[in-house]
Design a protein around this motif. Structure first.
Motif, mmCIF file in Angstrom:
data_model
loop_
_atom_site.group_PDB
_atom_site.id
_atom_site.type_symbol
_atom_site.label_atom_id
_atom_site.label_comp_id
_atom_site.label_asym_id
_atom_site.label_seq_id
_atom_site.Cartn_x
_atom_site.Cartn_y
_atom_site.Cartn_z
ATOM 1 N N ARG A 124 0.243 16.336 9.507
ATOM 2 C CA ARG A 124 0.202 16.488 10.976
ATOM 3 C C ARG A 124 0.601 15.202 11.690
ATOM 4 N N ASP A 125 0.136 14.102 11.136
ATOM 5 C CA ASP A 125 0.390 12.792 11.731
ATOM 6 C C ASP A 125 1.881 12.466 11.599
ATOM 7 N N LYS A 126 2.432 11.716 12.591
ATOM 8 C CA LYS A 126 3.865 11.395 12.521
ATOM 9 C C LYS A 126 4.144 10.139 11.713
ATOM 10 N N ASN A 127 3.089 9.381 11.407
ATOM 11 C CA ASN A 127 3.320 8.119 10.699
ATOM 12 C C ASN A 127 3.120 8.267 9.194
ATOM 13 N N TYR A 128 4.020 7.662 8.452
ATOM 14 C CA TYR A 128 3.951 7.715 6.991
ATOM 15 C C TYR A 128 3.980 6.296 6.454
ATOM 16 N N PRO A 129 3.462 6.066 5.223
ATOM 17 C CA PRO A 129 2.863 7.043 4.317
ATOM 18 C C PRO A 129 1.485 7.502 4.778
ATOM 19 N N GLN A 130 1.082 8.689 4.314
ATOM 20 C CA GLN A 130 -0.282 9.158 4.539
ATOM 21 C C GLN A 130 -0.777 9.860 3.285
ATOM 22 N N SER A 131 -2.075 9.668 2.993
ATOM 23 C CA SER A 131 -2.627 10.141 1.717
ATOM 24 C C SER A 131 -3.873 10.979 1.923
ATOM 25 N N VAL A 132 -4.169 11.775 0.896
ATOM 26 C CA VAL A 132 -5.412 12.532 0.883
ATOM 27 C C VAL A 132 -5.886 12.649 -0.565
ATOM 28 N N ASP A 133 -7.199 12.674 -0.758
ATOM 29 C CA ASP A 133 -7.735 12.931 -2.099
ATOM 30 C C ASP A 133 -8.025 14.415 -2.208
ATOM 31 N N TYR A 134 -7.669 14.989 -3.336
ATOM 32 C CA TYR A 134 -7.911 16.417 -3.535
ATOM 33 C C TYR A 134 -8.374 16.636 -4.967
ATOM 34 N N ASN A 135 -9.586 17.103 -5.159
ATOM 35 C CA ASN A 135 -10.145 17.387 -6.488
ATOM 36 C C ASN A 135 -9.833 16.309 -7.529
ATOM 37 N N GLY A 136 -10.002 15.064 -7.149
ATOM 38 C CA GLY A 136 -9.858 13.977 -8.108
ATOM 39 C C GLY A 136 -8.470 13.373 -8.220
ATOM 40 N N ILE A 137 -7.489 13.948 -7.529
ATOM 41 C CA ILE A 137 -6.173 13.293 -7.535
ATOM 42 C C ILE A 137 -5.851 12.819 -6.113
ATOM 43 N N LEU A 142 5.595 10.480 1.635
ATOM 44 C CA LEU A 142 6.455 9.318 1.908
ATOM 45 C C LEU A 142 7.741 9.758 2.589
ATOM 46 N N GLU A 143 8.200 8.978 3.554
ATOM 47 C CA GLU A 143 9.494 9.274 4.180
ATOM 48 C C GLU A 143 10.606 9.058 3.165
ATOM 49 N N ASN A 144 11.651 9.883 3.225
ATOM 50 C CA ASN A 144 12.725 9.710 2.242
ATOM 51 C C ASN A 144 14.140 9.726 2.812
ATOM 52 N N GLY A 145 14.261 9.693 4.153
ATOM 53 C CA GLY A 145 15.571 9.498 4.778
ATOM 54 C C GLY A 145 16.562 10.636 4.662
ATOM 55 N N HIS A 146 16.215 11.714 3.969
ATOM 56 C CA HIS A 146 17.193 12.787 3.733
ATOM 57 C C HIS A 146 17.540 13.508 5.033
ATOM 58 N N THR A 147 16.503 13.856 5.783
ATOM 59 C CA THR A 147 16.751 14.532 7.050
ATOM 60 C C THR A 147 15.531 14.361 7.943
ATOM 61 N N TYR A 148 15.581 14.835 9.181
ATOM 62 C CA TYR A 148 14.405 14.705 10.046
ATOM 63 C C TYR A 148 13.233 15.474 9.430
#
Ligand SMILES: [Zn+2]
Ligand SMILES: [Zn+2]
Length: 389
Positions: A124-137, A142-148
């Motif tokens: 949802r957030d426009k700023n990257y990188p952004q992370s979340v923990d999910y069931n132990g992982i 990450l932005e990758n420049g391919h397209t908007y």
């Protein structure tokens, strides 16, 4: 250009290619902590430490659905009924994607991309990188420049896995340097899942600054001679990046499909060069103008109204990495070809692999055999290489 591998010992090459392993989901991944597979009916699946991640598709076993970007071949088909079902399901899959991807995919799929709002886990957030923990992982976008709105996924659990999706590594400065689209930077990982659309040595592209200069100079040259210019580029992403590359003060017109997608991006806060929809004019008016720049999707050049503009003097510039292929140029006759790509060229792919330094590489899209053979010859003999297709 001649195939670079012709001079190589063909026998060795063939033996190597046979070693490539295509994986399917039928493999009993539940017995292992990590399994990466490709299912013909669904797509790429990453299973790690008990979490099943579906890449760019919906799959009944998925815990996580990652949608990398809104190009048609990456948009999962999720009709409204299924979306409702998912919302009512006790353990509904969570999804990760950017706001831009969500908005564009909804429109491009004609409503067939409906992910329940309640299961949108990250992006949802426009700023990257952004992370979340999910069931132990841990999952990082990450932005990758391919397209908007396009993103890569970095997964950290018992191993580190990077899924690039379509990507570039270069940061591109658009709107005369006022705005930068960031490319993907290499990360040390155990497993790298990478696209290699242009993974053959004949695909070397000039850097983005040079391309922008070449494009703008060529446009000015044509217009100064009284020729309007038609630019051919894919409707989502490529066209908008081209729009923000133009430095011209001339009238910029967008075909209606490109205009529609550009509007959505504007609503998401992206700033564009001044443009007008093509429909503000009619064919007759435009035939009398000789100083416009018009952006259209490639195939439209063969049909009216654009065909008439071309036959009455507009010059065509085709912008794509594929223009380095002779057979492609024959299919799309143009006055100028510029290898302006939203994918890595051969050198970028090579550097990327070197800096990520993975133990296992999984390749998808395009020149898989050529690129794996190249890796094999470049002291990556101990790296396991898999084809995902
Ligand atoms: Zn793409
Ligand atoms: Zn793709």
């Amino acid at each position: 250009m001649k195939n670079n591998f012709e001079s190589s010992p063909l026998k060795k090459f063939k033996a190597f290619v046979n070693n490539l392993q295509s994986r399917t989901q039928e493999s009993k991944y539940r017995n292992k902590s990590i399994d990466i597979g490709y299912d013909k009916n669904f797509g790429i699946n990453i299973y790690i430490d008990g979490v099943n991640i579906a890449i760019d598709h919906l799959n009944p076993n998925a815990d996580i659905i990652f949608v990398s970007h809104a190009h048609m071949d990456h948009i999962p088909n999720i009709p409204e009924e299924i979306s409702k079902d998912l919302e009512n399901k006790e353990s509904q899959p969570k999804y990760l994607c950017s706001k831009i991807t969500k908005e564009i995919a909804k429109v491009r799929s004609r409503g067939k991309f409906n992910l329940p709002e309640s299961s949108w886990l990250l992006g949802r957030d426009k700023n990257y990188p952004q992370s979340v923990d999910y069931n132990g992982i841990s999952l990082t976008l990450l932005e990758n420049g391919h397209t908007y709105g396009s993103l890569s996924l970095f997964i950290e659990g018992s191993e580190k896995i990077l899924y690039t999706s379509d990507f570039i590594t270069e940061d591109r400065a658009l709107l005369n340097g006022q705005r930068v689209i960031k490319g993907l930077k290499p990360i040390k990982c155990d497993r790298l899942i990478m696209e290699c659309t242009f993974g053959a040595p004949n695909f070397i592209f000039p850097r983005s600054q040079e391309i922008q200069k070449d494009l703008n100079e060529h446009i000015e040259k044509e217009i100064s001679k009284g020729h309007p210019v038609i630019l051919l580029g894919y409707a989502f992403g490529k066209s908008q990046i081209i729009l923000n590359t133009l430095s011209s003060s001339h009238r910029i017109l967008l075909d209606k499909n490109i205009a529609k997608l550009t509007k959505i991006l504007e609503n998401q806060g992206i700033i564009f060069n001044k443009w007008e929809p093509y429909r503000n004019y009619n064919k007759k008016q435009l035939i009398n103008f000789n100083d416009y720049i018009l952006l259209i999707p490639p195939y439209y050049m063969f049909n009216d109204p654009y065909k008439s503009l071309i036959t009455t003097g507009a010059k065509i510039i085709y912008l794509s990495g594929k223009v380095l292929n002779e057979s492609f140029r024959r299919e799309f006759p143009a006055d100028k070809y510029i290898p302006f790509s939203d994918h890595c060229d051969f050198n970028e792919l090579e550097k990327f692999v070197e800096n990520c330094n993975p133990e296992k590489i999984y390749l998808e899209h395009g020149k898989i055999e050529e690129f794996s053979y190249f890796l094999y010859r470049q002291q990556y003999v101990n790296t396991e290489i898999f084809a995902l297709n």
